[in-house]
Design a protein around this motif. Structure first.
Motif, PDB file in Angstrom:
ATOM      1  N   GLY A  15       0.811  -1.213   0.000  1.00 12.18           N
ATOM      2  CA  GLY A  15       0.000   0.000   0.000  1.00 12.18           C
ATOM      3  C   GLY A  15       0.843   1.259   0.000  1.00 12.18           C
ATOM      4  O   GLY A  15       0.502   2.251  -0.641  1.00 12.18           O
ATOM      5  N   GLY A  16       1.959   1.225   0.714  1.00 13.78           N
ATOM      6  CA  GLY A  16       2.850   2.379   0.750  1.00 13.78           C
ATOM      7  C   GLY A  16       3.483   2.657  -0.600  1.00 13.78           C
ATOM      8  O   GLY A  16       3.621   3.812  -1.005  1.00 13.78           O
ATOM      9  N   VAL A  17       3.863   1.588  -1.304  1.00 14.52           N
ATOM     10  CA  VAL A  17       4.438   1.749  -2.644  1.00 14.52           C
ATOM     11  C   VAL A  17       3.377   2.293  -3.601  1.00 14.52           C
ATOM     12  O   VAL A  17       3.645   3.204  -4.390  1.00 14.52           O
ATOM     13  N   LEU A  18       2.160   1.748  -3.517  1.00 12.64           N
ATOM     14  CA  LEU A  18       1.071   2.240  -4.372  1.00 12.64           C
ATOM     15  C   LEU A  18       0.813   3.728  -4.116  1.00 12.64           C
ATOM     16  O   LEU A  18       0.630   4.503  -5.056  1.00 12.64           O
ATOM     17  N   GLU A  19       0.817   4.114  -2.853  1.00 14.28           N
ATOM     18  CA  GLU A  19       0.589   5.518  -2.499  1.00 14.28           C
ATOM     19  C   GLU A  19       1.728   6.406  -2.997  1.00 14.28           C
ATOM     20  O   GLU A  19       1.498   7.503  -3.502  1.00 14.28           O
ATOM     21  N   SER A  20       2.975   5.926  -2.866  1.00 12.74           N
ATOM     22  CA  SER A  20       4.136   6.709  -3.320  1.00 12.74           C
ATOM     23  C   SER A  20       4.119   6.921  -4.828  1.00 12.74           C
ATOM     24  O   SER A  20       4.514   7.975  -5.320  1.00 12.74           O
ATOM     25  N   MET A  21       3.672   5.918  -5.567  1.00 13.03           N
ATOM     26  CA  MET A  21       3.704   5.992  -7.029  1.00 13.03           C
ATOM     27  C   MET A  21       2.456   6.650  -7.608  1.00 13.03           C
ATOM     28  O   MET A  21       2.399   6.893  -8.812  1.00 13.03           O
ATOM     29  N   LYS A  22       1.474   6.956  -6.756  1.00  9.41           N
ATOM     30  CA  LYS A  22       0.247   7.604  -7.237  1.00  9.41           C
ATOM     31  C   LYS A  22       0.601   8.981  -7.789  1.00  9.41           C
ATOM     32  O   LYS A  22       1.283   9.772  -7.147  1.00  9.41           O
ATOM     33  N   GLY A  23       0.167   9.260  -8.997  1.00  7.35           N
ATOM     34  CA  GLY A  23       0.409  10.554  -9.619  1.00  7.35           C
ATOM     35  C   GLY A  23       1.761  10.680 -10.299  1.00  7.35           C
ATOM     36  O   GLY A  23       2.064  11.711 -10.883  1.00  7.35           O
ATOM     37  N   ILE A  24       2.596   9.646 -10.236  1.00  7.73           N
ATOM     38  CA  ILE A  24       3.906   9.669 -10.891  1.00  7.73           C
ATOM     39  C   ILE A  24       3.729   9.149 -12.313  1.00  7.73           C
ATOM     40  O   ILE A  24       3.215   8.050 -12.522  1.00  7.73           O
ATOM     41  N   LYS A  25       4.145   9.944 -13.282  1.00  6.14           N
ATOM     42  CA  LYS A  25       4.048   9.539 -14.683  1.00  6.14           C
ATOM     43  C   LYS A  25       5.200   8.593 -15.009  1.00  6.14           C
ATOM     44  O   LYS A  25       6.363   8.912 -14.746  1.00  6.14           O
ATOM     45  N   PRO A  26       4.910   7.407 -15.573  1.00  4.94           N
ATOM     46  CA  PRO A  26       5.984   6.467 -15.903  1.00  4.94           C
ATOM     47  C   PRO A  26       6.879   6.995 -17.017  1.00  4.94           C
ATOM     48  O   PRO A  26       6.406   7.578 -17.995  1.00  4.94           O
ATOM     49  N   GLU A  27       8.174   6.801 -16.855  1.00  2.00           N
ATOM     50  CA  GLU A  27       9.128   7.116 -17.914  1.00  2.00           C
ATOM     51  C   GLU A  27       9.088   5.977 -18.934  1.00  2.00           C
ATOM     52  O   GLU A  27       8.593   4.900 -18.638  1.00  2.00           O
ATOM     53  N   PRO A  28       9.611   6.206 -20.137  1.00  2.00           N
ATOM     54  CA  PRO A  28       9.651   5.116 -21.113  1.00  2.00           C
ATOM     55  C   PRO A  28      10.483   3.943 -20.580  1.00  2.00           C
ATOM     56  O   PRO A  28      11.552   4.137 -20.013  1.00  2.00           O
ATOM     57  N   VAL A  29       9.969   2.738 -20.742  1.00  2.00           N
ATOM     58  CA  VAL A  29      10.645   1.538 -20.255  1.00  2.00           C
ATOM     59  C   VAL A  29      11.606   1.050 -21.325  1.00  2.00           C
ATOM     60  O   VAL A  29      11.207   0.756 -22.447  1.00  2.00           O
TER      61      VAL A  29
END
Length: 102
Positions: A15-29
């Motif tokens: 849950g903490g990881v999900l919350e931290s990554m919320k709103g973060i736009k993924p960079e190209p993989v």
């Protein structure tokens, strides 16, 4: 769950990881990735966000191990198959992942 990344202990939860990554736009993989929610994030980007450290301070393997233990899906670098002399239709089929008959 306690994880050690770049010689520092972190107490991580899914849950903490999900919350931290919320709103973060993924960079190209371009390499290894982690699927968080429905998005594919580069491993180093995830490590930087959850640890607040520079990407050069930790390895991708450390983050992959932690994310896998938390239950996230981790993907390796896809290997490109040699296509040889295929017709455009066969190349398109191969790119979509369907069996190719030569």
């Amino acid at each position: 769950m306690r994880c050690v990344i770049a010689r520092f202990p972190f107490e991580l939860t899914k849950g903490g990881v999900l919350e931290s990554m919320k709103g973060i736009k993924p960079e190209p993989v371009t390499g290894q990735s982690v699927i968080i929610g429905r998005r594919h994030y580069p491993v180093k980007q995830v490590g930087q966000v959850i640890t607040r450290q520079d990407r050069r301070d930790f390895s991708a393997a450390e983050v992959l191990r932690a994310m896998a233990q938390l239950g996230f899906t981790c993907r390796a670098v896809p290997k490109a198959a040699p296509l040889g002399n295929l017709s455009p239709m066969q190349q398109a089929s191969a790119m979509l992942g369907t069996p190719v008959t030569v």
